[in-house]
Design a protein around this motif. Structure first.
Motif, PDB file in Angstrom:
ATOM      1  N   HIS A   1       1.480  11.439  13.426  1.00 60.26           N
ATOM      2  CA  HIS A   1       0.412  10.590  12.899  1.00 60.26           C
ATOM      3  C   HIS A   1       0.649   9.141  13.290  1.00 60.26           C
ATOM      4  O   HIS A   1       1.792   8.662  13.279  1.00 60.26           O
TER       5      HIS A   1
ATOM      6  N   THR B   1      -3.472  -0.793   6.157  1.00 62.01           N
ATOM      7  CA  THR B   1      -4.024   0.025   5.067  1.00 62.01           C
ATOM      8  C   THR B   1      -3.321   1.369   4.894  1.00 62.01           C
ATOM      9  O   THR B   1      -3.466   1.996   3.844  1.00 62.01           O
TER      10      THR B   1
ATOM     11  N   VAL C   1       0.217   5.624   0.843  1.00 57.29           N
ATOM     12  CA  VAL C   1      -0.739   6.653   1.235  1.00 57.29           C
ATOM     13  C   VAL C   1      -0.047   8.013   1.252  1.00 57.29           C
ATOM     14  O   VAL C   1       1.171   8.118   1.412  1.00 57.29           O
TER      15      VAL C   1
ATOM     16  N   TRP D   1       0.836  -1.206   0.000  1.00 58.07           N
ATOM     17  CA  TRP D   1       0.000   0.000   0.000  1.00 58.07           C
ATOM     18  C   TRP D   1       0.867   1.251   0.000  1.00 58.07           C
ATOM     19  O   TRP D   1       2.050   1.191   0.334  1.00 58.07           O
TER      20      TRP D   1
ATOM     21  N   LEU E   1      -0.571   5.530  11.779  1.00 59.61           N
ATOM     22  CA  LEU E   1      -1.209   4.938  10.614  1.00 59.61           C
ATOM     23  C   LEU E   1      -1.517   3.470  10.880  1.00 59.61           C
ATOM     24  O   LEU E   1      -0.746   2.769  11.544  1.00 59.61           O
ATOM     25  N   ASP E   2      -2.609   3.000  10.325  1.00 59.95           N
ATOM     26  CA  ASP E   2      -2.954   1.588  10.394  1.00 59.95           C
ATOM     27  C   ASP E   2      -1.960   0.797   9.543  1.00 59.95           C
ATOM     28  O   ASP E   2      -1.736   1.124   8.369  1.00 59.95           O
TER      29      ASP E   2
ATOM     30  N   ALA F   1      -4.233   3.903   6.615  1.00 61.81           N
ATOM     31  CA  ALA F   1      -5.216   4.908   7.036  1.00 61.81           C
ATOM     32  C   ALA F   1      -4.763   5.573   8.331  1.00 61.81           C
ATOM     33  O   ALA F   1      -4.194   4.919   9.213  1.00 61.81           O
TER      34      ALA F   1
END
Length: 487
Positions: free
Chosen positions: A174, A180, A131, A129, A176-177, A182
């Motif tokens: 932050h 994912t 982001v 992934w 983040l998951d 997210a």
């Protein structure tokens, strides 16, 4: 703790080896009795890169694989035994650094663009992934992330190759998951909606290094960057655009790992004029009457080491390390004035802790400041002439136990293996000192042409990122066959 990190606990699976950030291992046969017998094992070549070098980070070792990221954000996986390439991912984004890889749940995570974070399969390098973390056009993410409890921790800072301390930029933490990317939560390290009164000019905050983590209590401990402009600009000399303490810059922050809520903070330098980030944190368990006390140890470019009670942030002690000249000025003259520690002075890279003693690599480097001018690159002429020290402090009291000089600037952190403490110097040398013998020098070797990264130790292997070498390399040293521990 991620299961693959737990399984590799005897290796070097995290940026500072463990979640506490101690940079210390006893799972190695290397001791003061045999460290001088270390010999080159292998060297993996990294593409060269400009003034700041190709590597400014800490390699990770998980099982039979070594992971590292270069300053073009490219990722590499090498065979631990031989240095043979297993896979690589070409990225090509120039990072300000210090960047680096993170490991957890079968993935490698890394920053792959100004505000891009990605996850890759740890076995193959296949991307899983990618982001985009919210940021302005000039904010960046430049730290080495860390993984805990299915979250990946990163932070923006008001610096990237596209801009340095642009008005309106603010650092945000932050979580983040890991599955994912997210965003689970965010925490703004600028405690002011209008950036202390002038968003057109002011900026600041964020984290340059991963947090220390109390995995049992579920708390992340961050050190934050400086406010800007520094010292000031023509229209607003000496920080007059940002009166007040400029929270939460130059702070130790205790942030709930699950929810991102602030438990406590301590600011060590309000309204900082000198770019003196308080960017390094580490947890240390210290013996006291009746048991043990967990300390949060924080330090940074101001050249002071602080200890706080990790539970509530109560200040316990503060100790100056290195040389200090003009760094107590409340206003800088409107003509060039040398200050020590300067822009790259003080404690630039992570400390280490073992057996009641804290170790810090201190950079004695002065740079000029002028009250109505901001020069982000004034350090360049002074790096080559800077000198450093490795300093040991008693964790309970902050008293300096010993100091050992280094031959060049100290950008190499401190790394403890049994009764030895390792560090590197900017001239490309790796040094070993006896922890319990006043820091007696045990061994040194020229690993390459220049080092501004820091070592990792896994078993009998010492990994040194030589980012300014010709060529740049990740260099491995190992004990010769038949050499065993002698404690």
């Amino acid at each position: 703790m991620p299961p693959d990190v737990a399984a590799a606990a005897a290796d070097w699976p995290l940026p500072n080896r463990d979640h506490l950030g101690t940079r210390a291992t006893t799972a190695s046969p290397i001791t003061a009795a045999n460290v001088a017998t270390l010999v080159p094992a292998w060297a993996a070549t990294i593409p060269p890169l400009g003034l700041t070098g190709a590597l400014a980070t800490n390699p990770l070792v998980v099982g039979d694989t070594v992971f590292v990221q270069d300053l073009l954000s490219n990722l590499y996986a090498f065979e631990r035994a031989t240095g043979a390439a297993r896979w690589s991912v070409a990225v090509g984004y120039l990072s300000v650094g210090p960047n680096g890889a993170a490991i957890g749940y079968g993935r490698v995570y890394a920053v792959v663009g100004r505000n891009l974070v990605a996850a890759f399969d740890a076995g193959t390098g296949a991307e899983q992934w990618r982001v985009e973390v919210p940021a302005t056009a000039t904010e960046g993410i430049d730290l080495q992330p860390v993984v805990y409890d299915r979250r990946l921790y990163v932070s923006t800072v008001p610096v990237s190759v596209f801009g340095q301390f642009t008005g309106g930029d603010r650092g945000v933490l932050h979580a983040l998951d890991v599955d994912t990317g997210a965003i689970v939560w965010s925490f703004d390290t600028v405690d002011s909606p209008d950036l202390w009164g002038n968003p057109q000019v002011n900026s600041g905050g964020g984290a340059w290094f991963p947090p220390a983590i109390d995995a049992m209590a579920g708390v992340t401990y961050w050190g934050t960057g400086n406010p800007a402009p520094f010292p000031g600009i023509a229209a607003f000399p000496n920080a007059s655009s940002r009166p007040g303490p400029n929270l939460y810059t130059n702070c130790a922050l205790a942030v709930d790992a699950g929810r991102g809520t602030l438990r406590w903070y301590r600011q060590v330098q309000p309204r900082d004029l000198f770019d003196h980030d308080f960017h390094l944190t580490m947890l240390a368990d210290v013996a006291v009457a009746g048991g043990a006390r967990r300390l949060l140890v924080g330090t940074g470019k101001a050249g002071y080491v602080h200890a706080f009670d990790a539970a509530d942030g109560m200040p316990l002690w503060r100790t100056a390390v290195g040389e200090h000249v003009n760094d107590d000025l409340l206003a800088v003259p409107l003509e060039p004035t040398f200050v020590k520690p300067g822009l790259l002075g003080g404690v630039m890279t992570p400390p280490a802790y073992a057996d009641g003693t804290i170790y810090v690599a201190v950079n004695d480097m002065a740079t000029p400041y002028q009250g109505d001018r901001e020069d982000h690159f004034s350090f360049f002429p002074y790096v080559a002439s800077a000198r450093g020290d490795l300093v040991a402090l008693d964790a309970a009291s902050g008293v300096v136990q010993w100091t050992q000089p280094l031959p060049a600037a100290a950008f190499g952190a401190a790394t403890v293996v049994n009764d030895v403490v390792l560090t590197t110097a900017f001239d490309g040398s790796l040094h070993a000192f006896a922890r319990h013998e006043g820091g007696r020098p045990l061994w040194s070797v020229k690993a390459g042409d220049g080092i501004n990264g820091w070592p990792a130790v896994a078993g009998d292997l010492v990994l040194v990122p030589v980012g300014l070498g010709s060529p740049a390399q990740l260099v491995a040293y190992r004990l010769p066959a038949g050499v065993t521990t002698a404690r």
